[in-house]
Write an enzyme that holds these catalytic residues in place. Structure first.
Site, PDB file in Angstrom:
ATOM      1  N   CYS A 176       0.926  -1.310   0.089  1.00  0.00           N
ATOM      2  CA  CYS A 176       0.074   0.102  -0.018  1.00  0.00           C
ATOM      3  C   CYS A 176       0.821   1.059  -0.103  1.00  0.00           C
ATOM      4  O   CYS A 176       1.485   1.457  -0.948  1.00  0.00           O
ATOM      5  CB  CYS A 176      -1.084  -0.001   1.251  1.00  0.00           C
ATOM      6  SG  CYS A 176      -2.261   0.930   1.099  1.00  0.00           S
ATOM      7  N   HIS A 177       0.872   1.968   0.961  1.00  0.00           N
ATOM      8  CA  HIS A 177       1.690   3.338   0.969  1.00  0.00           C
ATOM      9  C   HIS A 177       3.134   3.042   1.927  1.00  0.00           C
ATOM     10  O   HIS A 177       3.889   3.741   1.910  1.00  0.00           O
ATOM     11  CB  HIS A 177       0.977   4.370   2.011  1.00  0.00           C
ATOM     12  CG  HIS A 177      -0.076   4.872   1.082  1.00  0.00           C
ATOM     13  ND1 HIS A 177      -1.382   4.282   1.044  1.00  0.00           N
ATOM     14  CD2 HIS A 177      -0.312   5.956   0.432  1.00  0.00           C
ATOM     15  CE1 HIS A 177      -2.211   4.886   0.461  1.00  0.00           C
ATOM     16  NE2 HIS A 177      -1.711   6.115  -0.039  1.00  0.00           N
TER      17      HIS A 177
END
Length: 87
Positions: free
Chosen positions: A15-16
């Site tokens: 994800c991030h």
């Protein structure tokens, strides 16, 4: 994180999470994936960004989002089992 990258130890980010790889200077010349909004930041840091469920580049495992967790988990377990990777 920077020490893990320098020592060629397996790293996983989803994800991030790849933002931390940018700060650790661990993406230049590597192929990675992430949440799409990180694409430009990763490219600016020298990575090749691709839109895939999971990407493995010499022990660096990245995925885009929580829906990719099954594939991410399989690959990160495999990479941890292999240990350190050659450059």
């Amino acid at each position: 994180m920077r020490g893990f990258a320098k020592d060629k130890k397996p790293i996983g980010a989803i994800c991030h999470g790849p933002w931390t790889l940018i700060e650790a200077e661990a993406v230049r010349g590597r192929t990675v994936t992430s949440w799409p909004s990180l694409r430009t930041d990763l490219k600016n840091a020298g990575a090749e960004w691709v839109d895939r469920e999971v990407v493995v580049d010499h022990g660096l495992v990245t995925s885009r989002k929580p829906d990719d967790l099954p594939a991410f988990n399989r690959k990160i377990i495999e990479e941890f089992g292999e240990g350190r990777h050659a450059a």
